[in-house]
Design a protein around this motif. Structure first.
Motif, mmCIF file in Angstrom:
data_model
loop_
_atom_site.group_PDB
_atom_site.id
_atom_site.type_symbol
_atom_site.label_atom_id
_atom_site.label_comp_id
_atom_site.label_asym_id
_atom_site.label_seq_id
_atom_site.Cartn_x
_atom_site.Cartn_y
_atom_site.Cartn_z
ATOM 1 N N LEU A 2 1.223 -1.197 -0.484
ATOM 2 C CA LEU A 2 0.350 0.043 0.228
ATOM 3 C C LEU A 2 0.377 1.138 0.094
ATOM 4 O O LEU A 2 0.502 2.185 -0.551
ATOM 5 C CB LEU A 2 -1.001 -0.243 0.847
ATOM 6 C CG LEU A 2 -2.281 0.546 1.592
ATOM 7 C CD1 LEU A 2 -3.062 1.000 0.314
ATOM 8 C CD2 LEU A 2 -2.838 1.205 2.543
ATOM 9 N N SER A 3 1.857 1.183 0.420
ATOM 10 C CA SER A 3 3.045 2.166 0.955
ATOM 11 C C SER A 3 3.082 2.899 -0.801
ATOM 12 O O SER A 3 3.107 3.703 -1.071
ATOM 13 C CB SER A 3 4.019 1.947 1.599
ATOM 14 O OG SER A 3 3.843 2.212 3.100
ATOM 15 N N GLY A 4 4.471 1.292 -1.217
ATOM 16 C CA GLY A 4 4.750 1.455 -2.779
ATOM 17 C C GLY A 4 3.408 2.075 -3.230
ATOM 18 O O GLY A 4 3.594 3.210 -4.321
ATOM 19 N N VAL A 5 2.355 1.869 -3.386
ATOM 20 C CA VAL A 5 1.127 1.980 -4.750
ATOM 21 C C VAL A 5 1.016 3.813 -4.232
ATOM 22 O O VAL A 5 0.362 4.709 -5.310
ATOM 23 C CB VAL A 5 -0.156 0.911 -4.077
ATOM 24 C CG1 VAL A 5 -1.398 1.826 -4.721
ATOM 25 C CG2 VAL A 5 0.061 0.504 -4.979
ATOM 26 N N SER A 6 0.608 4.141 -2.798
ATOM 27 C CA SER A 6 0.458 5.665 -3.201
ATOM 28 C C SER A 6 1.513 6.540 -3.199
ATOM 29 O O SER A 6 1.798 8.080 -3.461
ATOM 30 C CB SER A 6 0.412 5.833 -0.829
ATOM 31 O OG SER A 6 1.327 5.370 -0.141
ATOM 32 N N GLY A 7 2.596 5.896 -2.227
ATOM 33 C CA GLY A 7 3.890 6.402 -3.186
ATOM 34 C C GLY A 7 4.138 6.830 -4.701
ATOM 35 O O GLY A 7 4.584 7.769 -5.457
ATOM 36 N N GLY A 8 3.547 5.611 -5.225
ATOM 37 C CA GLY A 8 3.345 5.237 -6.713
ATOM 38 C C GLY A 8 2.690 7.017 -7.671
ATOM 39 O O GLY A 8 2.939 7.531 -8.687
ATOM 40 N N LEU A 9 1.999 6.572 -6.637
ATOM 41 C CA LEU A 9 1.014 7.853 -7.496
ATOM 42 C C LEU A 9 0.837 9.097 -7.288
ATOM 43 O O LEU A 9 0.536 9.994 -8.448
ATOM 44 C CB LEU A 9 -0.465 7.493 -6.733
ATOM 45 C CG LEU A 9 -1.678 8.246 -6.437
ATOM 46 C CD1 LEU A 9 -2.531 7.855 -8.199
ATOM 47 C CD2 LEU A 9 -2.756 8.247 -5.667
ATOM 48 N N MET A 10 1.883 9.516 -6.212
ATOM 49 C CA MET A 10 1.988 10.676 -5.912
ATOM 50 C C MET A 10 3.161 11.161 -7.160
ATOM 51 O O MET A 10 3.131 12.158 -7.488
ATOM 52 C CB MET A 10 2.102 11.340 -4.905
ATOM 53 C CG MET A 10 0.621 11.416 -3.364
ATOM 54 S SD MET A 10 -0.140 12.006 -4.020
ATOM 55 C CE MET A 10 0.711 13.685 -3.971
ATOM 56 N N ALA A 11 3.925 10.564 -7.040
ATOM 57 C CA ALA A 11 5.446 10.888 -8.183
ATOM 58 C C ALA A 11 4.837 10.193 -9.485
ATOM 59 O O ALA A 11 5.575 11.165 -10.425
ATOM 60 C CB ALA A 11 6.042 9.646 -7.838
ATOM 61 N N GLY A 12 3.814 10.129 -9.495
ATOM 62 C CA GLY A 12 3.504 9.528 -10.876
ATOM 63 C C GLY A 12 2.945 10.700 -11.861
ATOM 64 O O GLY A 12 2.717 10.993 -13.066
#
Length: 135
Positions: free
Chosen positions: A90-100
């Motif tokens: 979940l942390s990876g998905v949320s970090g990827g969402l913001m950076a993307g």
């Protein structure tokens, strides 16, 4: 798209794959805190770098570039987050969402210098992830 951008983009995924295979072999040594850092750093740096390259190359297709960069960053975050447990996923998905979402903004407004900076950032961060595992 210039051939140099394709090569840089391809090298990002090679480094990402090499880092994942290294970390997968030693996943039993990864703690929860380090797993969250792995997921956030990998998805964040890939989202920024891919978004910067695609945003710089295709500034007139901003919506499509943002969607592609966000999906790639979310997938990378989920893959690296799955090394440990569902919370790191979940942390990876949320970090990827913001950076993307932020990466194409950099690429649309910047020049080739930001592409070089993001490339160096990708190589340094993935190298640090491999070297920071305690044995």
């Amino acid at each position: 798209m210039n051939i140099i951008f394709w090569l840089i983009l391809f090298s990002y995924f090679i480094f990402c794959f090499a880092t994942f295979t290294f970390l997968y072999k030693i996943k039993f040594l990864i703690s929860y805190h380090f797993g969250m850092n792995i997921a956030m750093l990998s998805s964040g740096v890939i989202g920024l770098a891919v978004g910067a390259i695609l945003g710089n190359t295709f500034p007139s297709h901003y919506t499509l570039v943002t969607i592609i960069a966000t999906v790639i960053a979310i997938i990378i975050g989920a893959i690296f987050g799955a090394l440990v447990d569902y919370q790191t996923l979940l942390s990876g998905v949320s970090g990827g969402l913001m950076a993307g979402i932020m990466g194409p903004m950099l690429g649309a407004m910047a020049d080739f210098g930001i592409v070089i900076f993001c490339s160096i950032l990708v190589y340094v961060v993935f190298g640090m992830l491999c070297l920071s595992v305690r044995s």
